[in-house]
Design an enzyme around this catalytic site. Sequence first.
Site, mmCIF file in Angstrom:
data_model
loop_
_atom_site.group_PDB
_atom_site.id
_atom_site.type_symbol
_atom_site.label_atom_id
_atom_site.label_comp_id
_atom_site.label_asym_id
_atom_site.label_seq_id
_atom_site.Cartn_x
_atom_site.Cartn_y
_atom_site.Cartn_z
ATOM 1 N N GLN A 100 0.847 -1.193 0.000
ATOM 2 C CA GLN A 100 0.000 0.000 0.000
ATOM 3 C C GLN A 100 0.886 1.247 0.000
ATOM 4 O O GLN A 100 0.389 2.359 -0.059
ATOM 5 C CB GLN A 100 -0.878 0.015 1.255
ATOM 6 C CG GLN A 100 -1.841 -1.151 1.324
ATOM 7 C CD GLN A 100 -2.382 -1.334 2.739
ATOM 8 O OE1 GLN A 100 -3.387 -0.754 3.125
ATOM 9 N NE2 GLN A 100 -1.692 -2.136 3.523
ATOM 10 N N VAL A 102 3.732 4.066 -1.134
ATOM 11 C CA VAL A 102 3.968 4.796 -2.384
ATOM 12 C C VAL A 102 5.420 5.268 -2.448
ATOM 13 O O VAL A 102 5.755 6.167 -3.197
ATOM 14 C CB VAL A 102 3.011 6.018 -2.468
ATOM 15 C CG1 VAL A 102 1.567 5.551 -2.550
ATOM 16 C CG2 VAL A 102 3.181 6.971 -1.275
ATOM 17 N N ASP A 103 6.290 4.631 -1.621
ATOM 18 C CA ASP A 103 7.617 5.194 -1.392
ATOM 19 C C ASP A 103 8.751 4.516 -2.150
ATOM 20 O O ASP A 103 9.904 4.900 -1.989
ATOM 21 C CB ASP A 103 7.925 5.167 0.114
ATOM 22 C CG ASP A 103 7.858 3.739 0.710
ATOM 23 O OD1 ASP A 103 8.008 2.755 -0.044
ATOM 24 O OD2 ASP A 103 7.655 3.623 1.944
ATOM 25 N N HIS A 118 -1.634 1.578 -4.044
ATOM 26 C CA HIS A 118 -1.997 2.992 -3.887
ATOM 27 C C HIS A 118 -1.116 3.909 -4.717
ATOM 28 O O HIS A 118 -1.008 5.099 -4.430
ATOM 29 C CB HIS A 118 -1.970 3.376 -2.408
ATOM 30 C CG HIS A 118 -3.039 2.683 -1.607
ATOM 31 N ND1 HIS A 118 -3.046 2.594 -0.238
ATOM 32 C CD2 HIS A 118 -4.174 2.037 -2.016
ATOM 33 C CE1 HIS A 118 -4.128 1.923 0.168
ATOM 34 N NE2 HIS A 118 -4.811 1.570 -0.892
ATOM 35 N N CYS A 146 0.378 13.660 -21.601
ATOM 36 C CA CYS A 146 0.199 13.166 -20.224
ATOM 37 C C CYS A 146 -0.775 11.998 -20.147
ATOM 38 O O CYS A 146 -0.881 11.340 -19.121
ATOM 39 C CB CYS A 146 -0.242 14.290 -19.293
ATOM 40 S SG CYS A 146 -1.925 14.869 -19.562
ATOM 41 N N CYS A 180 -1.219 19.860 -22.682
ATOM 42 C CA CYS A 180 -2.635 20.256 -22.571
ATOM 43 C C CYS A 180 -2.890 21.220 -21.433
ATOM 44 O O CYS A 180 -4.014 21.651 -21.217
ATOM 45 C CB CYS A 180 -3.530 19.025 -22.423
ATOM 46 S SG CYS A 180 -3.370 18.236 -20.799
ATOM 47 N N SER A 219 -2.363 -1.502 9.340
ATOM 48 C CA SER A 219 -3.480 -1.503 10.298
ATOM 49 C C SER A 219 -4.711 -2.166 9.695
ATOM 50 O O SER A 219 -5.668 -2.441 10.398
ATOM 51 C CB SER A 219 -3.828 -0.065 10.697
ATOM 52 O OG SER A 219 -4.307 0.639 9.566
ATOM 53 N N ASN A 243 3.751 -7.305 13.193
ATOM 54 C CA ASN A 243 3.266 -5.986 13.589
ATOM 55 C C ASN A 243 3.463 -5.861 15.104
ATOM 56 O O ASN A 243 3.214 -6.813 15.835
ATOM 57 C CB ASN A 243 1.758 -5.866 13.256
ATOM 58 C CG ASN A 243 1.279 -4.423 13.224
ATOM 59 O OD1 ASN A 243 1.586 -3.640 14.109
ATOM 60 N ND2 ASN A 243 0.527 -4.089 12.182
HETATM 61 P P1 OAD Z 1 -1.294 2.627 9.087
HETATM 62 O O1 OAD Z 1 -0.586 3.854 9.546
HETATM 63 O O2 OAD Z 1 -2.782 2.649 9.114
HETATM 64 O O3 OAD Z 1 -0.817 1.392 9.959
HETATM 65 C C1 OAD Z 1 0.545 1.179 10.206
HETATM 66 C C2 OAD Z 1 0.701 -0.155 10.897
HETATM 67 O O4 OAD Z 1 2.081 -0.420 11.019
HETATM 68 C C3 OAD Z 1 0.098 -0.220 12.309
HETATM 69 O O5 OAD Z 1 -0.648 -1.416 12.440
HETATM 70 C C4 OAD Z 1 1.338 -0.236 13.203
HETATM 71 O O6 OAD Z 1 1.126 -0.992 14.408
HETATM 72 C C5 OAD Z 1 2.351 -0.900 12.321
HETATM 73 N N1 OAD Z 1 3.755 -0.540 12.594
HETATM 74 C C6 OAD Z 1 4.249 0.618 13.119
HETATM 75 N N2 OAD Z 1 5.585 0.569 13.166
HETATM 76 C C7 OAD Z 1 5.954 -0.631 12.667
HETATM 77 C C8 OAD Z 1 7.207 -1.269 12.440
HETATM 78 N N3 OAD Z 1 8.352 -0.672 12.738
HETATM 79 N N4 OAD Z 1 7.197 -2.506 11.907
HETATM 80 C C9 OAD Z 1 6.040 -3.125 11.587
HETATM 81 N N5 OAD Z 1 4.839 -2.562 11.779
HETATM 82 C C10 OAD Z 1 4.791 -1.341 12.302
HETATM 83 O O7 OAD Z 1 -0.728 2.289 7.629
HETATM 84 P P2 OAD Z 1 -1.379 1.404 6.466
HETATM 85 O O8 OAD Z 1 -2.073 0.229 7.028
HETATM 86 O O9 OAD Z 1 -0.333 1.189 5.463
HETATM 87 O O10 OAD Z 1 -3.636 5.206 1.896
HETATM 88 O O11 OAD Z 1 -2.452 2.409 5.906
HETATM 89 C C11 OAD Z 1 -3.184 2.060 4.778
HETATM 90 C C12 OAD Z 1 -3.469 3.260 3.933
HETATM 91 O O12 OAD Z 1 -4.032 4.294 4.730
HETATM 92 C C13 OAD Z 1 -2.252 3.912 3.325
HETATM 93 O O13 OAD Z 1 -1.803 3.275 2.153
HETATM 94 C C14 OAD Z 1 -2.746 5.299 3.024
HETATM 95 C C15 OAD Z 1 -3.501 5.575 4.299
HETATM 96 O O14 OAD Z 1 -4.578 6.454 4.175
HETATM 97 C C16 OAD Z 1 -3.759 6.216 1.051
HETATM 98 O O15 OAD Z 1 -3.137 7.249 1.189
HETATM 99 C C17 OAD Z 1 -4.720 5.932 -0.034
#
Ligand code: OAD
Length: 281
Positions: A100, A102-103, A118, A146, A180, A219, A243
């Site tokens: 998920q 984008v980095d 994403h 584009c 454009c 999460s 996690n």
């Molecule tokens: P979240 O910020 O919602 O969740 C991050 C998760 O990583 C949490 O469950 C933390 O407990 C865990 N975590 C923190 N530090 C960690 C570490 N060092 N090692 C392993 N786990 C760790 O991020 P995402 O689930 O990726 O979407 O969020 C999903 C989407 O929500 C993103 O892609 C973004 C955001 O809105 C868009 O921008 C469309």
Amino acid sequence: MMFPDTILQRLRQAQRIVFFTGAGVSAESGISTFRDHADGLWGKFDPMEVATPFAFAANPQKVWDWYSQRADVVRKAVPNAGHRAIAQLSPIKNVEVITQNVDNLHQAAGSPSVLELHGNLFRLKPFFDKEELSEGGRTPIICPACGGLAASDMVDAFGCKDDLQGIELVAGPVPRCPCCNTLMRPGVVWFYETLDNSVLDAAEASVIECDVLICVGSSLEVQPAASLPFLAKQNGSLIVEVNPQPTSLSEIADATLVGSAAEVLPLLMREVWGVTEGGMP
Ligand code: OAD
């Protein structure tokens, strides 16, 4: 020992392995997650103001500035031991990374096959205000530079693609397509937008077919991405979660490894597949 023997055996026998990753896998590279209480981005910023097409339409410069600041952080970041451990398994197993994030850090670590659910911060794309188009009653055409929808009277068919490719996500005025003139935006998926169908289809096919899915640092609060590990489970895959915090997946995971990605993933690689940072032992 991380696992009971039965799980260890299934992991070792697995041919197709999916790593499903979220912001947590990049946390130890210095990139903030979204929902961690201490410094999650969505605790400090309202996503409705910086991560929706409506926010961009209302104030493109504010959204561009927010993303260019994030891009500065991401550009300086390097893959951590978690990204590297995943990449090290690829030469010996059929590994697919579904992220998920984008980095670009999985790619930078050397993972050859990465599905970006994403999008990617650095692959800019044109912004088109669909409401504006329908109000204007214009017939849209595709801009040759584009690839976005453009009003026909604005398109310069001789516009130069090279100029477009030179545009980067850096501080300054929001750039426009040289052909454009439409505003350019980061190539990420915003709230209220749909994921690229071909990427989502490929991700679904991959989780349906995999033997093991390892979910790292997500999460699982954002759909449809969050449903993928559950789809894998329904189709009989072994589910492992990495996690520091429990999630909705923890209840159905076959094994939960509580800890950070950079700590746990190298241990997992060594214990299960004998892969170490310097190569095979
Ligand atoms: P979240 O910020 O919602 O969740 C991050 C998760 O990583 C949490 O469950 C933390 O407990 C865990 N975590 C923190 N530090 C960690 C570490 N060092 N090692 C392993 N786990 C760790 O991020 P995402 O689930 O990726 O979407 O969020 C999903 C989407 O929500 C993103 O892609 C973004 C955001 O809105 C868009 O921008 C469309």
